[in-house]
Design a protein around this motif. Structure first.
Motif, PDB file in Angstrom:
ATOM      1  N   ALA A 171       0.823  -1.207   0.000  1.00  0.00           N
ATOM      2  CA  ALA A 171       0.000   0.000   0.000  1.00  0.00           C
ATOM      3  C   ALA A 171       0.858   1.259   0.000  1.00  0.00           C
ATOM      4  CB  ALA A 171      -0.934   0.002   1.212  1.00  0.00           C
ATOM      5  N   ALA A 172       1.988   1.193   0.715  1.00  0.00           N
ATOM      6  CA  ALA A 172       2.880   2.348   0.814  1.00  0.00           C
ATOM      7  C   ALA A 172       3.910   2.384  -0.309  1.00  0.00           C
ATOM      8  CB  ALA A 172       3.585   2.343   2.168  1.00  0.00           C
ATOM      9  N   GLY A 173       4.041   1.317  -1.063  1.00  0.00           N
ATOM     10  CA  GLY A 173       5.072   1.257  -2.092  1.00  0.00           C
ATOM     11  C   GLY A 173       6.458   1.276  -1.487  1.00  0.00           C
ATOM     12  N   GLU A 174       6.619   0.644  -0.340  1.00  0.00           N
ATOM     13  CA  GLU A 174       7.903   0.640   0.365  1.00  0.00           C
ATOM     14  C   GLU A 174       8.603  -0.701   0.180  1.00  0.00           C
ATOM     15  OE1 GLU A 174       9.711   1.806   4.763  1.00  0.00           O
ATOM     16  OE2 GLU A 174       7.606   1.206   4.580  1.00  0.00           O
TER      17      GLU A 174
ATOM     18  N   ASP B  42      -5.222  -4.260  11.359  1.00  0.00           N
ATOM     19  CA  ASP B  42      -4.278  -3.154  11.531  1.00  0.00           C
ATOM     20  C   ASP B  42      -5.015  -1.891  11.139  1.00  0.00           C
ATOM     21  OD1 ASP B  42      -2.339  -1.134  10.995  1.00  0.00           O
ATOM     22  OD2 ASP B  42      -0.778  -2.655  10.738  1.00  0.00           O
ATOM     23  N   SER B  43      -5.275  -1.013  12.122  1.00  0.00           N
ATOM     24  CA  SER B  43      -6.070   0.185  11.851  1.00  0.00           C
ATOM     25  C   SER B  43      -5.404   1.104  10.833  1.00  0.00           C
ATOM     26  CB  SER B  43      -6.332   0.948  13.157  1.00  0.00           C
ATOM     27  OG  SER B  43      -5.110   1.308  13.784  1.00  0.00           O
ATOM     28  N   ASN B  44      -4.079   1.185  10.881  1.00  0.00           N
ATOM     29  CA  ASN B  44      -3.372   2.026   9.909  1.00  0.00           C
ATOM     30  C   ASN B  44      -3.555   1.486   8.485  1.00  0.00           C
ATOM     31  OD1 ASN B  44      -2.309   3.810  11.854  1.00  0.00           O
ATOM     32  ND2 ASN B  44      -0.605   2.409  12.276  1.00  0.00           N
ATOM     33  N   LEU B  45      -3.439   0.183   8.347  1.00  0.00           N
ATOM     34  CA  LEU B  45      -3.638  -0.438   7.044  1.00  0.00           C
ATOM     35  C   LEU B  45      -5.086  -0.263   6.589  1.00  0.00           C
ATOM     36  CD1 LEU B  45      -2.668  -2.202   4.677  1.00  0.00           C
ATOM     37  CD2 LEU B  45      -3.116  -4.224   6.101  1.00  0.00           C
ATOM     38  N   ASP B  46      -6.020  -0.422   7.514  1.00  0.00           N
ATOM     39  CA  ASP B  46      -7.435  -0.242   7.178  1.00  0.00           C
ATOM     40  C   ASP B  46      -7.693   1.146   6.623  1.00  0.00           C
ATOM     41  OD1 ASP B  46      -7.939  -2.803   8.016  1.00  0.00           O
ATOM     42  OD2 ASP B  46      -8.708  -2.223   9.980  1.00  0.00           O
ATOM     43  N   ASN B  47      -7.080   2.152   7.246  1.00  0.00           N
ATOM     44  CA  ASN B  47      -7.278   3.534   6.791  1.00  0.00           C
ATOM     45  C   ASN B  47      -6.732   3.747   5.386  1.00  0.00           C
ATOM     46  OD1 ASN B  47      -8.553   4.311   9.167  1.00  0.00           O
ATOM     47  ND2 ASN B  47      -6.626   4.895  10.165  1.00  0.00           N
ATOM     48  N   VAL B  48      -5.579   3.144   5.103  1.00  0.00           N
ATOM     49  CA  VAL B  48      -4.983   3.295   3.767  1.00  0.00           C
ATOM     50  C   VAL B  48      -5.882   2.649   2.719  1.00  0.00           C
ATOM     51  CG1 VAL B  48      -3.027   2.695   2.300  1.00  0.00           C
ATOM     52  CG2 VAL B  48      -2.627   3.429   4.655  1.00  0.00           C
TER      53      VAL B  48
END
Length: 358
Positions: free
Chosen positions: A262-265, A288-294
C-alpha cells in the motif's frame, strides 16, 4: 516367468480407466518394475517403493523382513498403517509395529511412538511416556527428538524446567538443520534465553530457517531486516520475505506485506494486492487500523477487485481465469509402447512375493 511379469503389472495397473489414466499407471508400472528389477546399488527395495508412492508394494516387500526382526522394515510398515498409505489407517496396528521396531533399536520408531503418545493420536494421551521416549531418541542422536525434548524443558511440566538444557538441545537440533529448531534457537539467541545473546548467529539461523520455508522465521527475519539488524535497513529484502510468508497464509506476513504494498515501500505500490492480503489477514483475526485507513481511502473499484481475489485465494476469481484452450486431436500413443524386456526376469525375492512358480 512371463506370467509373473504380467501378474506384477496387473497388480499395479487397475482398469478399466480413461486412456490418460491408463498411460500414467502404465508409466508407474514400468517405473516400479525398473526399480525392483534393477535397483541402484545400496537401495532398499521396500523403502524405494515407499518413496515412489507404491505403498502396497513397499508393504509386501517389508513384511518378510519385518517378520525376521528387521527394525527398519517394521518402522516402514508402521508408517504405512499410521498414515493410511494404500491401506486403511490403523493406529493400533501401527503402534504394535512401532513398538517392535523400538525394541529392536530403530530410533525413528522411538520418535514416532513419542509423537503418538504426545498427541494422543489413536491412543490415550500419555505425555509422561512421550517424554521418556523423546529422551531415549534424543540420547540416540535423533535431531527432532532433541528439539521436542528441549521444548519440554522450556515447558517444565514433563521434564525439568531448565532453559540452559533446553537451549543446548534445541541448539543441537538447529545445527542438525531442523528449521523449527533453527527458528526457536535464533529467538533464544536474540533474547539471551538459556544462552549468551548472539544477534549475528541468530540472523544466520533465521535466514536458514526462512529459506527452508518456515513462515514464522520468514516474518521474524523480514522484521529484523526492516529494522536494520544487519547494519542498514533493507526494505526490499524485508518485503520479499513478508511476501513469502503471506503466500503461505501467515496472517502477520499478510498484514505487513499489505502495508508495504500500500505504501510502495520496498516493493512497487499495488493497492489491489494490498487489499487482498489485508482481507486475508483479517479473516484470521489480525487487523491493523493504519492499514485499514490506507485501504479505505483507495479507489473503490481497485479495492473491490482485491477483496474479490481474497474470496477466491489461493485460486483466482472466475473473471480472471484464462480462457480454456481448444482440445488437440493428437492421441496419446504411450499405451502402444512395449513393456521393457527386463520384465522377463524377476529376482527370486520378487518372484516369491508374487506367488511362486509359473
Amino acid at each position: 516367468m512371463r506370467a509373473k511379469a504380467a501378474l506384477l503389472v496387473a497388480l499395479l495397473v487397475l482398469g478399466p480407466l480413461p486412456a490418460v489414466a491408463q498411460s500414467e499407471q502404465m508409466d508407474e508400472a514400468i517405473d516400479i518394475s525398473r526399480m525392483l528389477l534393477n535397483p541402484p546399488e545400496g537401495v532398499d527395495l521396500a523403502y524405494g517403493a515407499f518413496q515412489r508412492g507404491y505403498y502396497l508394494t513397499a508393504l509386501r516387500l517389508a513384511e518378510r523382513r519385518a517378520g525376521q526382526g528387521d527394525a527398519v522394515a517394521q518402522t516402514l510398515i508402521a508408517e504405512i498403517y499410521a498414515n493410511g498409505l494404500g491401506v486403511a489407517q490403523d493406529i493400533p496396528r501401527a503402534i504394535s509395529w512401532y513398538n517392535q521396531a523400538d525394541q529392536n533399536g530403530d530410533v525413528q520408531a522411538t520418535f514416532q511412538l513419542a509423537l503418538i503418545y504426545q498427541s494422543g493420536t489413536g491412543v490415550t494421551q500419555n505425555r509422561q511416556r512421550a517424554a521418556r521416549l523423546f529422551q531415549k531418541a534424543a540420547e540416540a542422536g535423533h535431531a527432532a527428538a532433541k528439539y521436542n525434548m528441549g521444548l519440554l524443558h522450556v515447558e517444565g511440566e514433563f521434564a525439568e524446567p531448565n532453559l540452559v538444557r533446553a537451549a543446548q538441545l534445541i541448539g543441537e537440533a538447529a545445527e542438525a538443520g531442523l528449521p523449527e529448531a533453527q527458528y526457536d534457537f535464533a529467538v533464544m539467541l536474540l533474547e539471551g534465553a538459556g544462552v549468551a545473546p548472539d544477534t549475528e548467529r541468530a540472523l544466520e539461523l533465521l535466514a536458514l530457517s526462512a529459506s527452508e520455508g518456515l513462515a514464522d522465521a520468514q516474518v521474524e527475519y523480514a522484521t529484523l531486516l526492516y529494522m536494520g539488524a544487519l547494519g542498514e535497513r533493507d526494505a526490499t529484502a524485508a518485503a520479499g520475505w513478508y511476501a513469502r510468508a503471506a503466500e503461505q497464509g501467515n496472517p502477520v506476513g499478510q498484514a505487513r506485506y499489505a502495508m508495504m504494498l500500500a505504501a510502495g515501500e520496498g516493493v512497487p505500490a499495488d493497492i489491489e494486492t494490498a487489499a487482498m492480503y489485508r482481507d486475508l489477514a483479517r479473516r484470521q483475526g489480525l487487523s491493523d487500523s493504519n492499514l485499514d485507513n490506507v485501504i479505505r481511502g483507495a479507489d473503490p473499484d481497485v479495492r473491490a477487485r482485491g477483496e474479490e481475489r481474497a474470496r477466491y485465494w489461493p485460486g483466482v476469481p472466475p473473471s480472471q481465469e484464462p480462457a480454456p484452450t481448444a482440445p488437440t486431436s493428437e492421441e496419446d500413443d504411450t499405451l502402444d509402447q512395449p513393456l521393457p524386456d527386463m520384465l522377463d526376469t524377476l529376482p527370486p525375492e520378487i518372484s516369491e512375493m508374487m506367488g511362486g512358480e509359473d
